[in-house]
Design a protein around this motif. Structure first.
Motif, PDB file in Angstrom:
ATOM      1  N   GLY A 102      42.948 -15.491  17.836  1.00 21.11           N
ATOM      2  CA  GLY A 102      41.885 -14.488  17.709  1.00 21.11           C
ATOM      3  C   GLY A 102      42.305 -13.444  16.687  1.00 21.11           C
ATOM      4  N   SER A 103      41.481 -13.239  15.665  1.00 20.83           N
ATOM      5  CA  SER A 103      41.889 -12.352  14.556  1.00 20.83           C
ATOM      6  C   SER A 103      41.974 -10.896  15.020  1.00 20.83           C
ATOM      7  N   ALA A 104      42.667 -10.086  14.202  1.00 21.77           N
ATOM      8  CA  ALA A 104      42.855  -8.666  14.547  1.00 21.77           C
ATOM      9  C   ALA A 104      41.511  -7.958  14.696  1.00 21.77           C
ATOM     10  N   GLU A 105      40.555  -8.301  13.816  1.00 22.96           N
ATOM     11  CA  GLU A 105      39.240  -7.637  13.897  1.00 22.96           C
ATOM     12  C   GLU A 105      38.545  -8.010  15.215  1.00 22.96           C
ATOM     13  N   ILE A 106      38.650  -9.272  15.579  1.00 19.74           N
ATOM     14  CA  ILE A 106      37.995  -9.715  16.820  1.00 19.74           C
ATOM     15  C   ILE A 106      38.660  -9.068  18.038  1.00 19.74           C
ATOM     16  N   CYS A 151      47.912 -30.019  22.587  1.00 19.28           N
ATOM     17  CA  CYS A 151      47.330 -29.122  21.596  1.00 19.28           C
ATOM     18  C   CYS A 151      46.022 -28.530  22.126  1.00 19.28           C
ATOM     19  N   GLN A 152      45.535 -27.536  21.387  1.00 15.18           N
ATOM     20  CA  GLN A 152      44.370 -26.747  21.821  1.00 15.18           C
ATOM     21  C   GLN A 152      43.240 -26.946  20.813  1.00 15.18           C
ATOM     22  N   GLY A 153      42.220 -27.699  21.185  1.00 11.97           N
ATOM     23  CA  GLY A 153      41.121 -28.004  20.265  1.00 11.97           C
ATOM     24  C   GLY A 153      39.931 -27.094  20.479  1.00 11.97           C
ATOM     25  N   PHE A 154      40.031 -25.869  19.978  1.00  8.10           N
ATOM     26  CA  PHE A 154      38.932 -24.906  20.106  1.00  8.10           C
ATOM     27  C   PHE A 154      38.222 -24.719  18.756  1.00  8.10           C
ATOM     28  N   SER A 155      38.973 -24.252  17.721  1.00 10.61           N
ATOM     29  CA  SER A 155      38.350 -23.858  16.451  1.00 10.61           C
ATOM     30  C   SER A 155      37.756 -25.056  15.724  1.00 10.61           C
ATOM     31  N   GLU A 156      36.665 -24.779  15.000  1.00  5.80           N
ATOM     32  CA  GLU A 156      36.011 -25.793  14.173  1.00  5.80           C
ATOM     33  C   GLU A 156      35.736 -25.177  12.803  1.00  5.80           C
ATOM     34  N   VAL A 172      39.573 -27.926  13.809  1.00  8.51           N
ATOM     35  CA  VAL A 172      40.452 -27.583  12.682  1.00  8.51           C
ATOM     36  C   VAL A 172      41.442 -26.514  13.130  1.00  8.51           C
ATOM     37  N   TRP A 173      42.526 -26.411  12.392  1.00 12.04           N
ATOM     38  CA  TRP A 173      43.636 -25.483  12.678  1.00 12.04           C
ATOM     39  C   TRP A 173      44.286 -25.830  14.027  1.00 12.04           C
ATOM     40  N   THR A 174      44.226 -27.090  14.428  1.00  9.99           N
ATOM     41  CA  THR A 174      44.754 -27.482  15.732  1.00  9.99           C
ATOM     42  C   THR A 174      46.278 -27.618  15.607  1.00  9.99           C
ATOM     43  N   GLY A 208      35.406 -20.172  14.344  1.00 10.69           N
ATOM     44  CA  GLY A 208      36.691 -19.722  14.854  1.00 10.69           C
ATOM     45  C   GLY A 208      36.465 -18.499  15.723  1.00 10.69           C
ATOM     46  N   SER A 209      36.108 -17.389  15.079  1.00  8.74           N
ATOM     47  CA  SER A 209      35.820 -16.172  15.833  1.00  8.74           C
ATOM     48  C   SER A 209      34.593 -16.363  16.725  1.00  8.74           C
ATOM     49  N   ASN A 210      33.599 -17.013  16.174  1.00  6.84           N
ATOM     50  CA  ASN A 210      32.347 -17.203  16.914  1.00  6.84           C
ATOM     51  C   ASN A 210      32.415 -18.514  17.704  1.00  6.84           C
TER      52      ASN A 210
HETATM   53  C1  LIG Z   1      48.849 -20.384  12.534  1.00  3.88           C
HETATM   54  C2  LIG Z   1      47.532 -20.668  13.200  1.00  3.88           C
HETATM   55  C3  LIG Z   1      47.476 -21.528  14.278  1.00  3.88           C
HETATM   56  C4  LIG Z   1      46.253 -21.808  14.885  1.00  3.88           C
HETATM   57  N1  LIG Z   1      46.224 -22.696  15.925  1.00  3.88           N
HETATM   58  C5  LIG Z   1      45.046 -23.002  16.504  1.00  3.88           C
HETATM   59  C6  LIG Z   1      44.991 -23.985  17.552  1.00  3.88           C
HETATM   60  O1  LIG Z   1      46.019 -24.548  17.954  1.00  3.88           O
HETATM   61  N2  LIG Z   1      43.793 -24.284  18.084  1.00  3.88           N
HETATM   62  C7  LIG Z   1      42.634 -23.690  17.671  1.00  3.88           C
HETATM   63  O2  LIG Z   1      41.581 -23.993  18.223  1.00  3.88           O
HETATM   64  N3  LIG Z   1      42.642 -22.774  16.660  1.00  3.88           N
HETATM   65  C8  LIG Z   1      43.821 -22.426  16.076  1.00  3.88           C
HETATM   66  N4  LIG Z   1      43.856 -21.509  15.049  1.00  3.88           N
HETATM   67  C9  LIG Z   1      42.605 -20.988  14.535  1.00  3.88           C
HETATM   68  C10 LIG Z   1      42.351 -19.527  14.882  1.00  3.88           C
HETATM   69  O3  LIG Z   1      42.045 -19.366  16.245  1.00  3.88           O
HETATM   70  C11 LIG Z   1      41.179 -19.068  13.974  1.00  3.88           C
HETATM   71  O4  LIG Z   1      41.639 -19.137  12.638  1.00  3.88           O
HETATM   72  C12 LIG Z   1      40.753 -17.659  14.280  1.00  3.88           C
HETATM   73  O5  LIG Z   1      40.141 -17.600  15.561  1.00  3.88           O
HETATM   74  C13 LIG Z   1      39.764 -17.124  13.213  1.00  3.88           C
HETATM   75  O6  LIG Z   1      38.714 -18.016  13.038  1.00  3.88           O
HETATM   76  P1  LIG Z   1      38.309 -18.538  11.575  1.00  3.88           P
HETATM   77  O7  LIG Z   1      39.545 -19.040  10.910  1.00  3.88           O
HETATM   78  O8  LIG Z   1      37.163 -19.468  11.720  1.00  3.88           O
HETATM   79  O9  LIG Z   1      37.857 -17.248  10.759  1.00  3.88           O
HETATM   80  P2  LIG Z   1      36.437 -16.549  10.803  1.00  3.88           P
HETATM   81  O10 LIG Z   1      35.953 -16.483  12.214  1.00  3.88           O
HETATM   82  O11 LIG Z   1      35.566 -17.212   9.807  1.00  3.88           O
HETATM   83  O12 LIG Z   1      36.799 -15.097  10.346  1.00  3.88           O
HETATM   84  C14 LIG Z   1      37.045 -14.775   8.965  1.00  3.88           C
HETATM   85  C15 LIG Z   1      37.293 -13.277   8.883  1.00  3.88           C
HETATM   86  O13 LIG Z   1      36.114 -12.569   9.322  1.00  3.88           O
HETATM   87  C16 LIG Z   1      36.452 -11.684  10.373  1.00  3.88           C
HETATM   88  N5  LIG Z   1      35.352 -11.636  11.342  1.00  3.88           N
HETATM   89  C17 LIG Z   1      34.694 -12.700  11.871  1.00  3.88           C
HETATM   90  N6  LIG Z   1      33.768 -12.274  12.743  1.00  3.88           N
HETATM   91  C18 LIG Z   1      33.846 -10.925  12.792  1.00  3.88           C
HETATM   92  C19 LIG Z   1      33.166  -9.918  13.517  1.00  3.88           C
HETATM   93  N7  LIG Z   1      32.202 -10.202  14.381  1.00  3.88           N
HETATM   94  N8  LIG Z   1      33.517  -8.617  13.297  1.00  3.88           N
HETATM   95  C20 LIG Z   1      34.516  -8.288  12.422  1.00  3.88           C
HETATM   96  N9  LIG Z   1      35.198  -9.218  11.692  1.00  3.88           N
HETATM   97  C21 LIG Z   1      34.875 -10.505  11.877  1.00  3.88           C
HETATM   98  C22 LIG Z   1      37.710 -12.249  10.995  1.00  3.88           C
HETATM   99  O14 LIG Z   1      38.457 -11.242  11.650  1.00  3.88           O
HETATM  100  C23 LIG Z   1      38.421 -12.807   9.783  1.00  3.88           C
HETATM  101  O15 LIG Z   1      39.148 -11.789   9.142  1.00  3.88           O
HETATM  102  C24 LIG Z   1      45.063 -21.207  14.410  1.00  3.88           C
HETATM  103  C25 LIG Z   1      45.122 -20.321  13.318  1.00  3.88           C
HETATM  104  C26 LIG Z   1      46.341 -20.059  12.719  1.00  3.88           C
HETATM  105  C27 LIG Z   1      46.369 -19.115  11.545  1.00  3.88           C
END
Ligand SMILES: Cc1cc2nc3c(=O)[nH]c(=O)nc-3n(C[C@H](O)[C@H](O)[C@H](O)COP(=O)(O)OP(=O)(O)OC[C@H]3O[C@@H](n4cnc5c(N)ncnc54)[C@H](O)[C@@H]3O)c2cc1C
Length: 376
Positions: free
Chosen positions: A356-360, A121-126, A154-156, A130-132
């Motif tokens: 990585g979200s669509a916005e990012i 598994c990939q332990g990146f997000s907390e 989280v979301w691992t 997530g984005s940051n």
């Molecule tokens: C099905 C699924 C599987 C996943 N698996 C893993 C995994 O195996 N390992 C892991 O580490 N992570 C995993 N993730 C986590 C995923 O990488 C994060 O959910 C994602 O990177 C977004 O981070 P966040 O949830 O903290 O949202 P946030 O970073 O809090 O973002 C919330 C919203 O704000 C927007 N936003 C944030 N910053 C900006 C900016 N600077 N400019 C414009 N918009 C912005 C985002 O686009 C989003 O719409 C998974 C997520 C999903 C849904």
């Protein structure tokens, strides 16, 4: 082996072994069944050699172009033998392991992943990071016997099934941003790790919270050097948007074919269907070019965010089309026949978040590819 010969011979082998490779209906259709099926298919394809093509010999592979891996995943997905999300964890994690782990560690571990003996598994997000990602706070402190890790991820995805985790931890000062991060390869059965699955809205315990309480990680388990974790992450994320997206494109293609078979012609809007088909072709064309760049030895980078934007848009358009074409109760009811469409539709909402979200992704393209300046 050349791609054409690989395709031909693999297709023949898959036909010949179709019955053994097929899902066992008595396993049911949950995540446990998917994992059992994945392990079986990986073991069979590894032992027959197919899974080893496209990987370096030093990690148990048979060499050859990564395009061979691309076709294997495509063929298994098109035949519905594996679920692309679980299958592709190998494509997300193994290449970076090969790039950054000590050669002996990669040689020991990668074959286990390829053969389906292990899940990683990939332990990146907390929580809150997530984005940051550069602000992550899970901490590793150097001790005599290795690194001591304390914090939360989280979301691992699939952590409850995983034997190992590619973990990012802060080893520098709390405000050291991306410079103070180190990547570690962690055994998930190490004392001090607690895994709590989280249910997705499509009803699967697909990802988890993972807690680390003074977990010992030997120094030899560093991926790269101390403080090099950001480079590891920047290496891994483009892989997450290359071969694994090619496999997901194959899955979308397969689901579109099913839609065309399952749904009466007059339920589908020709304009919307045409739009989805064009998007799918654009995704496949872009992803194909990325596969060829990878095969040519190019280092993939932020431009792979284009692939991820196309994937997310296409996946959601396809399942929006499903939602408009099937009867309302298929998506809202609980009939078994609609379960697969319902699950696919709900999961498609995650496509603009995971990896990585669509916005990012659009920010990355604006800043790092188009050079449009910093965020205001
Ligand atoms: C099905 C699924 C599987 C996943 N698996 C893993 C995994 O195996 N390992 C892991 O580490 N992570 C995993 N993730 C986590 C995923 O990488 C994060 O959910 C994602 O990177 C977004 O981070 P966040 O949830 O903290 O949202 P946030 O970073 O809090 O973002 C919330 C919203 O704000 C927007 N936003 C944030 N910053 C900006 C900016 N600077 N400019 C414009 N918009 C912005 C985002 O686009 C989003 O719409 C998974 C997520 C999903 C849904």
């Amino acid at each position: 082996m050349q791609l054409d010969a690989f395709r031909r011979e693999l297709d023949g082998w898959l036909d010949e072994h179709a019955a053994e490779l097929a899902r066992d209906a008595s396993d049911g259709d949950g995540l446990d069944a998917d994992m059992a099926q994945l392990a079986k298919v990986k073991q069979m394809t590894f032992d027959a050699g197919w899974m080893r093509w496209g990987w370096p010999q030093r990690v148990g592979g048979l060499g050859g172009s990564p395009l061979l891996r691309g076709y294997l995943g495509e063929a298994l997905t098109a035949r519905d033998l594996v679920e692309p999300g679980t299958y592709s964890m190998t494509e997300v994690l193994a290449p970076t392991m090969i790039d950054y782990a000590r050669p002996e560690l990669a040689a020991e571990m990668v074959p286990r992943l390829l053969r389906g003996e292990e899940m990683w598994c990939q332990g990146f997000s907390e929580p809150g990071t997530g984005s940051n990602l550069a602000a992550l706070s899970c901490r590793a402190v150097r001790a005599d016997d290795g690194w001591r890790v304390t914090g939360q991820k989280v979301w691992t995805s699939f952590a409850q099934f995983a034997q190992r985790c590619v973990l990012l931890a802060r080893t520098g000062a709390p405000d050291s941003a991306h410079r103070g991060i180190t990547a570690l390869f962690v055994d998930m059965d190490a004392p001090g790790i607690t895994v709590r699955p989280i249910e997705t809205m499509h009803g699967r315990l697909e990802f988890c919270e993972v807690f680390f309480d003074d977990v010992l990680v030997p120094v030899e388990r560093m991926l790269g050097e101390e403080g090099q974790g950001w480079s590891v992450a920047m290496d891994l994320l483009p892989y997450e948007r290359s071969t694994s997206l090619w496999h997901r494109g194959a899955f979308l293609q397969q689901r579109l074919q099913h839609l065309l078979t399952d749904v009466a012609d007059d339920s589908l809007s020709a304009a919307e269907l045409g739009d989805v088909v064009v998007q799918l072709f654009a995704l496949r064309a872009r992803s194909r070019a990325t596969q060829h760049r990878l095969a040519a030895g190019e280092r993939l980078g932020p431009e792979t965010s284009v692939d991820k934007v196309l994937l997310a848009t296409t996946e959601q358009s396809l399942f929006d089309l499903v939602a408009s074409a099937v009867a309302d109760d298929v998506l809202t009811g609980d009939d078994a026949a609609g379960a697969r469409w319902r699950s696919d539709y709900l999961y498609s909402r995650a496509a603009t978040i995971y990896g990585g979200s669509a916005e990012i992704q659009r920010n990355v393209l604006a800043r790092r590819v188009l050079d449009l300046g910093p965020e205001s």
